[in-house]
Write an enzyme that holds these catalytic residues in place. Sequence first.
Site, PDB file in Angstrom:
ATOM      1  N   GLY A  35       0.831  -1.193   0.000  1.00  0.00           N
ATOM      2  CA  GLY A  35       0.000   0.000   0.000  1.00  0.00           C
ATOM      3  C   GLY A  35       0.866   1.242   0.000  1.00  0.00           C
ATOM      4  O   GLY A  35       1.945   1.261  -0.595  1.00  0.00           O
ATOM      5  N   CYS A  36       0.420   2.243   0.696  1.00  0.00           N
ATOM      6  CA  CYS A  36       1.131   3.519   0.743  1.00  0.00           C
ATOM      7  C   CYS A  36       2.565   3.339   1.212  1.00  0.00           C
ATOM      8  O   CYS A  36       2.814   2.825   2.302  1.00  0.00           O
ATOM      9  CB  CYS A  36       0.395   4.460   1.684  1.00  0.00           C
ATOM     10  N   PHE A  37       3.504   3.776   0.382  1.00  0.00           N
ATOM     11  CA  PHE A  37       4.902   3.583   0.772  1.00  0.00           C
ATOM     12  C   PHE A  37       5.319   4.470   1.934  1.00  0.00           C
ATOM     13  O   PHE A  37       6.289   4.186   2.614  1.00  0.00           O
ATOM     14  CB  PHE A  37       5.873   3.679  -0.393  1.00  0.00           C
TER      15      PHE A  37
END
Length: 196
Positions: A35-37
């Site tokens: 998901g969001c890094f």
Amino acid sequence: MRRLIVLFAAALAVLGATAPALAAPKTETAVFAGGCFWCMEHDMQGVPGVLKVESGYTGGHLKNPTYRDVTSETSGHYEAVRVTYDPAKLDYGFLLYRYWRLVDPTDDGGQFCDRGPSYRPAVFVTPAQRPIAEKSRTEAAKRLKTGTMKTQILPAQTFYLAEEYHRDYAKRNKLNYFAYRTGCGRDARLKQVWGG
């Protein structure tokens, strides 16, 4: 004068003998999509033995992708992190153990509030890492409190660094980062998936 030369030679010998001790440690890398890094980067930093965590893109067909390319869902890339670590202090198996608890491996449509192929969880492996990752995935699947394991293990590909403004985002934008993380429901969902 002769005594000075002998002392100088002895000093060089001592310095030469300690040079290997001063050399940089051998490092290895691991690449994870979850998901969001920003969140993956934040959660992997500070693990003893981790030397560096970098946000970026991997797994797609476009060379030198930008954030816009990746989130347009046309590049095939995932948001990912590259973790550089000291294998004398930390093994790949522990990084995998940590990784599983940072993602919802039952969701192959994205992660938490971030939806789309670029936000899917995946482990990118070298041939040597593959058996360790596969065994770890099997063990993690047994510990799930809900759902079934859907996270893929894929061959490592070129890793492209994200734009500077994405790197170390949680450190540079603490309030925005924690508002995003909370609003996205990441931690609440992780408790449902893993317990605790």
